[in-house]
Design an enzyme around this catalytic site. Structure first.
Site, PDB file in Angstrom:
ATOM      1  N   CYS A  78      -1.126   3.695  -6.542  1.00 32.27           N
ATOM      2  CA  CYS A  78      -1.927   2.996  -5.418  1.00 32.27           C
ATOM      3  C   CYS A  78      -1.952   1.698  -5.861  1.00 32.27           C
ATOM      4  O   CYS A  78      -2.148   1.459  -7.023  1.00 32.27           O
ATOM      5  CB  CYS A  78      -3.243   3.885  -5.278  1.00 32.27           C
ATOM      6  SG  CYS A  78      -4.384   2.936  -4.296  1.00 32.27           S
ATOM      7  N   CYS A 103       0.834  -1.156   0.083  1.00 34.29           N
ATOM      8  CA  CYS A 103       0.136   0.141  -0.131  1.00 34.29           C
ATOM      9  C   CYS A 103       0.985   1.311   0.127  1.00 34.29           C
ATOM     10  O   CYS A 103       1.598   1.564   0.915  1.00 34.29           O
ATOM     11  CB  CYS A 103      -0.916  -0.173   1.165  1.00 34.29           C
ATOM     12  SG  CYS A 103      -1.846   1.488   1.521  1.00 34.29           S
TER      13      CYS A 103
HETATM   14  N1  DGL Z   1      -3.846   0.420  -1.771  1.00 32.38           N
HETATM   15  C1  DGL Z   1      -3.838   1.713  -1.321  1.00 32.38           C
HETATM   16  C2  DGL Z   1      -2.553   2.267  -1.556  1.00 32.38           C
HETATM   17  O1  DGL Z   1      -1.733   1.862  -2.239  1.00 32.38           O
HETATM   18  C3  DGL Z   1      -4.919   2.509  -1.267  1.00 32.38           C
HETATM   19  C4  DGL Z   1      -5.159   3.421  -0.019  1.00 32.38           C
HETATM   20  C5  DGL Z   1      -6.268   3.513   0.276  1.00 32.38           C
HETATM   21  O2  DGL Z   1      -6.758   2.818   1.100  1.00 32.38           O
HETATM   22  O3  DGL Z   1      -6.853   4.744   0.138  1.00 32.38           O
HETATM   23  O4  DGL Z   1      -2.268   3.673  -1.454  1.00 32.38           O
END
Ligand code: DGL
Length: 259
Positions: free
Chosen positions: A183, A73
């Site tokens: 993301c 993430c």
């Molecule tokens: N998968 C997360 C990232 O890479 C998502 C973040 C979120 O939950 O807003 O930033």
């Protein structure tokens, strides 16, 4: 030690895009994936709240005896990896937007970056961006609402198409030739983004680089699996297991866990 699992966590199902790269490169490694869908999205939360969630996920993966932790993430990495590295002995691998390769390769001198608010406002991102892209027009766009739509099973929906069109417009106006996906949920948007963008715009994400780095660090620490049998890949979510199953499209077992 080497047959212990690689622990992976994300704010939700998006980090499975990273799990897929890791599994492709390291097919004999056991893995445990945590999808913190209950607390998604992390993006609009502040650094303190994000760090607390990362501590919770880390503690759970350590309880499950993981040998390394991959923070799948960008928002969690850019806000909490320093804290985690300072406070836990286990090696951490993080994911950051691939701004460097985009900045090095752009011909139009303009690159787009789609990421969460938490990532784009982080110190780590502004450092990386300042270091590699200070002479380039970086069109930053918060992907507000995208993670929520994916987490509610609306990856392919009219709402998603409309959001993407709105977010890509300023980038196209600036004549970008690279779009950086900052993301881990966004690689699932690649078919839609490709259809919306002109052909010359290349889309890049950091999934493969994270898998390669995971292998390097496992090797450095003598932690690479020596097994040649089918590994155990365990997926836990505090949301809906069906959503994880759908996005994984794989022969894997997902279960609900209260964490
Ligand atoms: N998968 C997360 C990232 O890479 C998502 C973040 C979120 O939950 O807003 O930033």
């Amino acid at each position: 030690m080497t047959d212990k699992s690689i622990g992976i966590f994300d704010s939700g199902v998006g980090g499975t895009s990273i799990w897929k790269e890791i599994h492709l490169l390291l097919p004999y490694e056991n893995t445990i994936y945590l999808s913190d869908s209950l607390n998604a999205p992390y993006g609009p939360k502040g650094k303190k709240a994000i760090t607390e969630l990362c501590i919770k996920n880390t503690e759970l993966l350590l309880e499950k005896d993981c040998k390394i932790i991959v923070i799948a993430c960008n928002t969690a990495t850019t806000n909490a990896i320093d804290y985690l590295r300072e406070n836990y002995k286990v090696p951490f691998i993080g994911i950051e937007p691939a701004i460097k390769p985009a900045a090095l390769q752009t011909k139009t001198n303009a690159v787009g970056i789609l990421a969460t608010k938490g990532t784009l406002t982080s110190e780590l991102f502004s450092k990386t961006s300042g270091k590699f892209a200070s002479n380039i027009n970086v069109v930053e766009q918060v992907g507000e609402g995208i993670v929520q739509l994916i987490e509610s099973g609306k990856l392919y929906s009219g709402e998603m198409t409309n959001l993407l069109k709105t977010y890509l417009k300023p980038m196209q106006d600036a004549n970008i030739d690279y779009l950086v996906l900052g993301c881990s949920h966004y690689p699932y948007l690649i078919p839609q983004l490709t259809a919306l963008l002109p052909e010359h715009v290349k889309i890049i994400d950091s999934g493969e680089a994270v898998a390669k780095q995971t292998k390097v660090v496992l090797k450095q620490n003598d932690l690479l699996s020596t097994s040649s049998i089918k590994p155990k890949n365990i997926f836990y979510t505090n949301g809906q297991p069906e959503l994880l199953n759908k996005i994984l499209e794989d022969d894997v077992v997902t279960s609900y866990l209260n964490f």
